[in-house]
Design a protein around this motif. Structure first.
Motif, mmCIF file in Angstrom:
data_model
loop_
_atom_site.group_PDB
_atom_site.id
_atom_site.type_symbol
_atom_site.label_atom_id
_atom_site.label_comp_id
_atom_site.label_asym_id
_atom_site.label_seq_id
_atom_site.Cartn_x
_atom_site.Cartn_y
_atom_site.Cartn_z
ATOM 1 N N THR A 47 0.839 -1.210 0.000
ATOM 2 C CA THR A 47 0.000 0.000 0.000
ATOM 3 C C THR A 47 0.872 1.259 0.000
ATOM 4 O O THR A 47 0.604 2.204 -0.747
ATOM 5 N N GLU A 130 -4.724 -4.903 -2.613
ATOM 6 C CA GLU A 130 -5.617 -5.981 -2.169
ATOM 7 C C GLU A 130 -6.116 -6.805 -3.357
ATOM 8 O O GLU A 130 -6.330 -8.013 -3.244
ATOM 9 N N ARG A 210 -6.395 3.923 6.145
ATOM 10 C CA ARG A 210 -5.250 3.052 6.379
ATOM 11 C C ARG A 210 -5.566 2.049 7.488
ATOM 12 O O ARG A 210 -6.178 2.394 8.491
HETATM 13 N N1 ASP Z 1 -3.494 -2.358 2.908
HETATM 14 C C1 ASP Z 1 -4.133 -1.296 3.659
HETATM 15 C C2 ASP Z 1 -3.108 -0.510 4.463
HETATM 16 O O1 ASP Z 1 -1.926 -0.843 4.433
HETATM 17 C C3 ASP Z 1 -5.250 -1.797 4.521
HETATM 18 C C4 ASP Z 1 -4.861 -2.795 5.595
HETATM 19 O O2 ASP Z 1 -3.833 -3.444 5.491
HETATM 20 O O3 ASP Z 1 -5.642 -2.947 6.548
HETATM 21 O O4 ASP Z 1 -3.454 0.457 5.083
#
Ligand code: ASP
Ligand code: ADP
Ligand code: MG
Length: 481
Positions: A47, A130, A210
């Motif tokens: 992310t 995701e 996040r």
């Molecule tokens: N991939 C997203 C993040 O890093 C959501 C999560 O991991 O919960 O914020």
């Protein structure tokens, strides 16, 4: 037989070894006859990389986002190559991966041409993490003979258009999850669903903030009518403090919904602050467990509050915040100043983390995240222009390099002297407290201190939490279930 929603976080799906472990866990539960809906995060770091690719594209740094695309390919390919034996299966999932990587680059090109990233495009870009992980994990599970089918959650989670921090539209979401997705479970399939992602009613991609995969999982657990929500992460459970702040941190066997709500809101990253919202009214229990230590029973989170002999169960600290103080003797008796200040702050996009007012009404202070502090100060000064001109308000001051420390424990309600104990301990250690607030649920006290005192304060207060855990263990106070 029970029905579970299980969410696996970034580290839990961060490498071929970790994903192999996830497959073992899922296999174990299916072998016992349970039904599972699985929600997955992006692989650890992805992310952040996608956000970087967006910034790079806006800055016309093509080399950088092309390099990021290559790293994404390597990360997901290593899982495919490491965990899928059949060449045909590998080729099929690689084709899917390449399609997604191409779409990601197309979006980067669009941002490159525009020269800016809007929140809407940012959400679309970041959703690829995701999308990639869920497809690869589902393919690995099918290669292991598990009945897994991948789903993108924008088909189920309907949200408003607050990009980057969208809120579900509950009725619509319930209709889509409880009907169609439930049928998949009833048909004996194990859905592997993207966390984090939703879509507006017209189908535009949004994200839940996040760390939002926890929140997604809670939504599925509630509307699939699950017996339990399990959040699989990289620590043994919810701990007395962030183990990175103090290595003495211990796992709490049980915390209430309210306690975890306060802990998460005040910085315990282990759960997204909104995670309990969808499950609290339905009473779905939540368990936080360690993917890499599945024999540990983790932390159970539920409705009942539990009387600990000692009160403070956990301590958190939030960095990168600023405190704004609005002061002026003429404020006394002028109604509405606080209300207008908070509205102006909200209009500047700030979420207020803590508010404290002195009884003399000559000043009040509130805390926002660092990057918004100056914008909030300007917005409040504009709003209170008249009061400032008439000297009813003297100034709006910003203080940075501070932290919010929060102590949590439901036993605080009705136990006199807890605040006294906390503040004498800080006094004995010569830690100056700049402002204090008690959570409305009376299960937390928050206060502001200088950033340089963070470790000392957490260390001292954490000793109280460790005492609670130890006393509960000796007294046999475990889970109330
Ligand atoms: N991939 C997203 C993040 O890093 C959501 C999560 O991991 O919960 O914020
Ligand atoms: P995931 O990728 O599984 O969602 P996160 O990194 O979001 O995992 O959250 C887990 C991390 O939260 C832990 O590794 C730990 O460092 C941190 N953390 C902060 N406060 C706490 C706490 N009170 N208890 C447990 N973990 C905590
Ligand atoms: Mg997380």
């Amino acid at each position: 037989m029970a029905r579970y929603t299980m969410k696996f976080g970034g580290t839990s799906v961060g490498s071929p070894e970790a994903i192999a472990q996830v497959v073992e866990i899922v296999k174990g539960f299916l072998a016992e006859g349970h039904e599972l809906a699985v929600v997955v995060s992006a692989m650890a770091g992805v992310t952040d990389m996608l956000l970087e690719s967006a910034t790079a594209a806006a800055a016309r740094d093509r080399a950088k986002y092309l390099a990021i695309s290559d790293v994404l390919r390597q990360m997901h390919s290593s899982v495919i190559e490491g965990l899928i034996d059949s060449e045909a299966d590998r080729a099929a999932i690689e084709t899917e991966m390449e399609e997604l990587l191409r779409s990601h680059l197309e979006l980067c090109e669009a941002v490159y041409i525009l020269g800016e990233v809007t929140p809407r495009i940012s959400d679309a870009l970041v959703s690829f993490g995701e999308r990639l992980s869920s497809r690869v994990i589902a393919a690995v599970m099918r290669a292991g003979a598990l009945p897994a089918r991948q789903f993108d959650s924008d088909a189920f989670i309907v949200t408003d258009n607050q990009f980057g921090d969208a809120e579900p539209i509950w009725d619509e979401t319930e209709a889509r999850v409880a009907g169609p997705l439930r049928q998949e479970l009833d048909a004996g399939l194990t859905p592997i669903i993207t966390g984090f992602i939703g879509a507006t009613p017209d189908g535009t991609i949004t994200t839940l903030g996040r760390g939002g995969s926890d929140y997604s999982a809670a939504i599925f657990a509630a509307y699939l009518d699950c017996d339990e929500l399990v959040i699989w992460t990289d620590v043994d459970g919810v701990m007395t403090t962030d183990p990175r702040l103090d290595e003495r941190a211990r796992v709490l066997p049980y915390v209430s919904y309210q306690e975890i709500g306060e802990l998460a809101f005040y910085g315990a990253k282990v759960l997204h602050p909104k995670t309990v919202q969808p499950i609290i009214n339905r009473g779905v229990p939540l368990r936080v467990r360690n993917t890499f230590n599945p024999d540990h029973s983790g932390t159970l989170v539920g409705a009942r509050t539990q009387a600990s002999a000692t009160v403070i169960k956990a301590v958190t600290g939030i960095r990168d915040v600023s405190m704004l103080t609005v002061s002026g003797r003429g404020m006394l008796g002028v109604p509405g100043i606080a209300g207008r200040t908070f509205l102006a702050s909200a209009n500047a996009g700030a979420n207020i983390l803590m508010i404290s007012q002195s009884s003399s009404e000559q000043s009040f202070c509130f805390t926002v995240v660092d990057p918004l502090a100056q914008a909030v100060k300007s917005a409040v000064e504009t709003e209170l222009q008249r009061e400032i001109q008439h000297n009813n308000v003297d100034s709006v001051d910003v203080l940075s390099d501070i932290v919010i420390i929060t102590v949590v424990g439901s036993g605080m309600r009705g136990t006199p002297g807890v605040a006294g104990r906390v503040f004498s301990l800080l006094g004995e250690n010569r830690i100056n407290v700049l402002a204090i607030a008690q959570g409305s649920s009376e299960c937390s006290i928050s206060f502001i201190i200088a950033e340089e005192d963070l470790e000392k304060a957490v260390g001292e207060l954490h000793s109280l939490a460790l005492e609670t855990v130890e006393n509960d263990r000796i007294n046999g106070v475990g889970s109330p279930y």
